[in-house]
Design a protein around this motif. Sequence first.
Motif, PDB file in Angstrom:
ATOM      1  N   GLU A  82       0.820  -1.210   0.000  1.00  0.00           N
ATOM      2  CA  GLU A  82       0.000   0.000   0.000  1.00  0.00           C
ATOM      3  C   GLU A  82       0.854   1.260   0.000  1.00  0.00           C
ATOM      4  O   GLU A  82       0.467   2.278  -0.575  1.00  0.00           O
ATOM      5  N   LYS A  83       2.022   1.198   0.638  1.00  0.00           N
ATOM      6  CA  LYS A  83       2.909   2.356   0.669  1.00  0.00           C
ATOM      7  C   LYS A  83       3.650   2.530  -0.653  1.00  0.00           C
ATOM      8  O   LYS A  83       3.885   3.656  -1.106  1.00  0.00           O
ATOM      9  N   LEU A  84       4.041   1.428  -1.264  1.00  0.00           N
ATOM     10  CA  LEU A  84       4.829   1.504  -2.496  1.00  0.00           C
ATOM     11  C   LEU A  84       4.001   1.893  -3.713  1.00  0.00           C
ATOM     12  O   LEU A  84       4.476   2.649  -4.572  1.00  0.00           O
ATOM     13  N   ALA A  85       2.789   1.390  -3.795  1.00  0.00           N
ATOM     14  CA  ALA A  85       1.978   1.549  -5.012  1.00  0.00           C
ATOM     15  C   ALA A  85       1.820   2.999  -5.474  1.00  0.00           C
ATOM     16  O   ALA A  85       2.077   3.312  -6.641  1.00  0.00           O
ATOM     17  N   PRO A  86       1.386   3.932  -4.607  1.00  0.00           N
ATOM     18  CA  PRO A  86       1.136   5.292  -5.101  1.00  0.00           C
ATOM     19  C   PRO A  86       2.386   6.095  -5.425  1.00  0.00           C
ATOM     20  O   PRO A  86       2.289   7.165  -6.027  1.00  0.00           O
ATOM     21  N   LEU A  87       3.567   5.590  -5.058  1.00  0.00           N
ATOM     22  CA  LEU A  87       4.799   6.351  -5.264  1.00  0.00           C
ATOM     23  C   LEU A  87       5.524   5.977  -6.546  1.00  0.00           C
ATOM     24  O   LEU A  87       6.488   6.641  -6.926  1.00  0.00           O
ATOM     25  N   ILE A  88       5.076   4.936  -7.225  1.00  0.00           N
ATOM     26  CA  ILE A  88       5.761   4.483  -8.436  1.00  0.00           C
ATOM     27  C   ILE A  88       5.795   5.578  -9.491  1.00  0.00           C
ATOM     28  O   ILE A  88       6.790   5.759 -10.188  1.00  0.00           O
ATOM     29  N   ALA A  89       4.722   6.330  -9.597  1.00  0.00           N
ATOM     30  CA  ALA A  89       4.620   7.338 -10.657  1.00  0.00           C
ATOM     31  C   ALA A  89       5.303   8.656 -10.305  1.00  0.00           C
ATOM     32  O   ALA A  89       5.387   9.551 -11.148  1.00  0.00           O
ATOM     33  N   SER A  90       5.807   8.795  -9.082  1.00  0.00           N
ATOM     34  CA  SER A  90       6.411  10.057  -8.657  1.00  0.00           C
ATOM     35  C   SER A  90       7.883  10.109  -9.029  1.00  0.00           C
ATOM     36  O   SER A  90       8.681   9.291  -8.577  1.00  0.00           O
ATOM     37  N   LEU A 119       2.828  -4.633  -8.901  1.00  0.00           N
ATOM     38  CA  LEU A 119       2.660  -3.193  -8.687  1.00  0.00           C
ATOM     39  C   LEU A 119       3.165  -2.399  -9.884  1.00  0.00           C
ATOM     40  O   LEU A 119       2.532  -1.424 -10.315  1.00  0.00           O
ATOM     41  N   LEU A 120       4.305  -2.818 -10.427  1.00  0.00           N
ATOM     42  CA  LEU A 120       4.866  -2.131 -11.590  1.00  0.00           C
ATOM     43  C   LEU A 120       3.935  -2.241 -12.796  1.00  0.00           C
ATOM     44  O   LEU A 120       3.741  -1.263 -13.530  1.00  0.00           O
ATOM     45  N   ARG A 121       3.357  -3.408 -12.990  1.00  0.00           N
ATOM     46  CA  ARG A 121       2.459  -3.603 -14.130  1.00  0.00           C
ATOM     47  C   ARG A 121       1.194  -2.786 -13.980  1.00  0.00           C
ATOM     48  O   ARG A 121       0.730  -2.143 -14.936  1.00  0.00           O
ATOM     49  N   ARG A 122       0.633  -2.777 -12.776  1.00  0.00           N
ATOM     50  CA  ARG A 122      -0.599  -2.009 -12.555  1.00  0.00           C
ATOM     51  C   ARG A 122      -0.351  -0.509 -12.686  1.00  0.00           C
ATOM     52  O   ARG A 122      -1.228   0.231 -13.135  1.00  0.00           O
ATOM     53  N   ALA A 123       0.853  -0.074 -12.317  1.00  0.00           N
ATOM     54  CA  ALA A 123       1.165   1.358 -12.397  1.00  0.00           C
ATOM     55  C   ALA A 123       1.145   1.872 -13.824  1.00  0.00           C
ATOM     56  O   ALA A 123       0.944   3.071 -14.053  1.00  0.00           O
ATOM     57  N   ASP A 124       1.322   0.987 -14.801  1.00  0.00           N
ATOM     58  CA  ASP A 124       1.333   1.391 -16.208  1.00  0.00           C
ATOM     59  C   ASP A 124      -0.046   1.331 -16.849  1.00  0.00           C
ATOM     60  O   ASP A 124      -0.170   1.593 -18.052  1.00  0.00           O
ATOM     61  N   SER A 125      -1.055   0.978 -16.074  1.00  0.00           N
ATOM     62  CA  SER A 125      -2.399   0.855 -16.665  1.00  0.00           C
ATOM     63  C   SER A 125      -3.474   1.502 -15.800  1.00  0.00           C
ATOM     64  O   SER A 125      -4.645   1.160 -15.911  1.00  0.00           O
ATOM     65  N   MET A 126      -3.066   2.442 -14.948  1.00  0.00           N
ATOM     66  CA  MET A 126      -4.017   3.082 -14.046  1.00  0.00           C
ATOM     67  C   MET A 126      -4.960   4.033 -14.768  1.00  0.00           C
ATOM     68  O   MET A 126      -6.140   4.125 -14.462  1.00  0.00           O
ATOM     69  N   ASP A 127      -4.432   4.767 -15.744  1.00  0.00           N
ATOM     70  CA  ASP A 127      -5.225   5.748 -16.480  1.00  0.00           C
ATOM     71  C   ASP A 127      -4.520   6.068 -17.787  1.00  0.00           C
ATOM     72  O   ASP A 127      -3.482   5.471 -18.113  1.00  0.00           O
ATOM     73  N   ALA A 128      -5.062   7.027 -18.539  1.00  0.00           N
ATOM     74  CA  ALA A 128      -4.496   7.362 -19.842  1.00  0.00           C
ATOM     75  C   ALA A 128      -3.072   7.887 -19.721  1.00  0.00           C
ATOM     76  O   ALA A 128      -2.201   7.572 -20.548  1.00  0.00           O
ATOM     77  N   ILE A 129      -2.805   8.668 -18.701  1.00  0.00           N
ATOM     78  CA  ILE A 129      -1.463   9.229 -18.529  1.00  0.00           C
ATOM     79  C   ILE A 129      -0.456   8.126 -18.217  1.00  0.00           C
ATOM     80  O   ILE A 129       0.632   8.074 -18.799  1.00  0.00           O
ATOM     81  N   SER A 130      -0.804   7.239 -17.291  1.00  0.00           N
ATOM     82  CA  SER A 130       0.136   6.166 -16.942  1.00  0.00           C
ATOM     83  C   SER A 130       0.379   5.233 -18.118  1.00  0.00           C
ATOM     84  O   SER A 130       1.479   4.690 -18.265  1.00  0.00           O
ATOM     85  N   ARG A 131      -0.631   5.047 -18.973  1.00  0.00           N
ATOM     86  CA  ARG A 131      -0.430   4.193 -20.150  1.00  0.00           C
ATOM     87  C   ARG A 131       0.538   4.839 -21.132  1.00  0.00           C
ATOM     88  O   ARG A 131       1.193   4.137 -21.905  1.00  0.00           O
ATOM     89  N   CYS A 132       0.624   6.160 -21.116  1.00  0.00           N
ATOM     90  CA  CYS A 132       1.564   6.863 -22.000  1.00  0.00           C
ATOM     91  C   CYS A 132       2.952   6.984 -21.377  1.00  0.00           C
ATOM     92  O   CYS A 132       3.961   6.727 -22.035  1.00  0.00           O
TER      93      CYS A 132
END
Length: 206
Positions: A82-90, A119-132
């Motif tokens: 839970e702590k790691l997931a939201p920080l991947i995109a930062s 977590l890494l895979r989900r971080a790339d498919s969260m929304d349109a921005i993460s997919r880009c």
Amino acid sequence: AESALGIETTELADLLEARLADRGHTPEARNRLVERLRRAAVERLVLLVPGPADTFKFEVRSLQEYMAARYLASGADTVIAEKLAPLIASVHWSHTWVLAAERLLAGDREYLEPTIIGLLRRADSMDAISRCVKPGSRRALELVDADIAVTNPGLIRDLLSHGLGLLPLLADADAPTSGAEGARVRLGGAGDIEKHKLRNTLRAEY
């Protein structure tokens, strides 16, 4: 931009006292040691320096990142995720995130490898921005570059496989679309950092 994280003087004293209490020191000893530790950190080791409005801030940024990584890698397995997931995109947390993942994968939590890959895979498919932007692919390449998986070929393959997700964003219309040759051709459009990491890894793998 540089973050300006700090800690209030009273909070620093509270943290020191709580730590000393956990180690079994008496209240009298805690009162004496708190000031000695504070002075050691501020005046001798210069790990903390005075900041604005009665606060202290970290003088050595790498120490700040290391301590933050230790916090991220501590606790129950579900709490860590839970702590790691939201920080991947930062971008500002990228180095700290990699340090935390290294600590887990190289320590006694290596069984969390599937969780971290997930977590890494989900971080790339969260929304349109993460997919880009594909922040998970970037963190995967940073883990490869950190040599965390040098003794774990399976982990290298998983991280590389996900890291190569950046390549379709860089592909030319006429470039090969699969295999090592396609990857090498598409390296031409990569940024310097990604290009260096991918080229070194492709050389080792293929």
